[in-house]
Design a protein around this motif. Structure first.
Motif, mmCIF file in Angstrom:
data_model
loop_
_atom_site.group_PDB
_atom_site.id
_atom_site.type_symbol
_atom_site.label_atom_id
_atom_site.label_comp_id
_atom_site.label_asym_id
_atom_site.label_seq_id
_atom_site.Cartn_x
_atom_site.Cartn_y
_atom_site.Cartn_z
ATOM 1 N N ILE A 88 0.840 -1.201 0.000
ATOM 2 C CA ILE A 88 0.000 0.000 0.000
ATOM 3 C C ILE A 88 0.874 1.250 0.000
ATOM 4 O O ILE A 88 0.623 2.191 -0.757
ATOM 5 N N VAL A 89 1.907 1.256 0.817
ATOM 6 C CA VAL A 89 2.806 2.411 0.878
ATOM 7 C C VAL A 89 3.443 2.649 -0.487
ATOM 8 O O VAL A 89 3.473 3.784 -0.980
ATOM 9 N N ARG A 90 3.929 1.578 -1.118
ATOM 10 C CA ARG A 90 4.560 1.717 -2.439
ATOM 11 C C ARG A 90 3.542 2.164 -3.490
ATOM 12 O O ARG A 90 3.850 2.977 -4.359
ATOM 13 N N ALA A 91 2.325 1.647 -3.412
ATOM 14 C CA ALA A 91 1.291 2.005 -4.395
ATOM 15 C C ALA A 91 0.887 3.473 -4.262
ATOM 16 O O ALA A 91 0.682 4.151 -5.270
ATOM 17 N N THR A 92 0.786 3.963 -3.026
ATOM 18 C CA THR A 92 0.403 5.364 -2.836
ATOM 19 C C THR A 92 1.476 6.323 -3.332
ATOM 20 O O THR A 92 1.171 7.468 -3.659
ATOM 21 N N SER A 93 2.709 5.824 -3.429
ATOM 22 C CA SER A 93 3.773 6.683 -3.961
ATOM 23 C C SER A 93 3.909 6.525 -5.477
ATOM 24 O O SER A 93 4.780 7.140 -6.083
ATOM 25 N N GLY A 94 3.043 5.707 -6.084
ATOM 26 C CA GLY A 94 2.990 5.621 -7.539
ATOM 27 C C GLY A 94 3.801 4.515 -8.173
ATOM 28 O O GLY A 94 3.970 4.504 -9.397
ATOM 29 N N GLU A 95 4.300 3.567 -7.407
ATOM 30 C CA GLU A 95 5.092 2.476 -7.973
ATOM 31 C C GLU A 95 4.165 1.551 -8.789
ATOM 32 O O GLU A 95 3.249 0.944 -8.236
#
Length: 70
Positions: free
Chosen positions: A12-19
């Motif tokens: 989730i953290v990586r997805a929210t940063s656009g990865e």
């Protein structure tokens, strides 16, 4: 112990940063639920499915982690 029904926090953290890989992982995780939600008259409505996916991705970019004070 990890709950398999939940997307891992790190993802989730990586997805929210656009990865892109993390976003794809979130979409894969919810793909069955999205497909079921997109059923209309016994058939999958692809426009509805795409709309749900777009809204999920948009929500990921709006998500903010609140710092909790202890």
């Amino acid at each position: 112990m990890r709950n398999p029904k939940l997307v891992p926090y790190e993802t989730i953290v990586r997805a929210t940063s656009g990865e892109p890989e993390a976003i794809d992982e979130v979409l894969r995780h919810y793909s069955k639920r999205i497909r079921i939600a997109a059923i209309e008259n016994g058939h999958i409505n692809r426009d509805t499915e795409d709309n749900i996916k777009s809204r999920l991705v948009a929500a990921l970019f709006k998500f903010r982690f609140d710092e909790q004070e202890v």
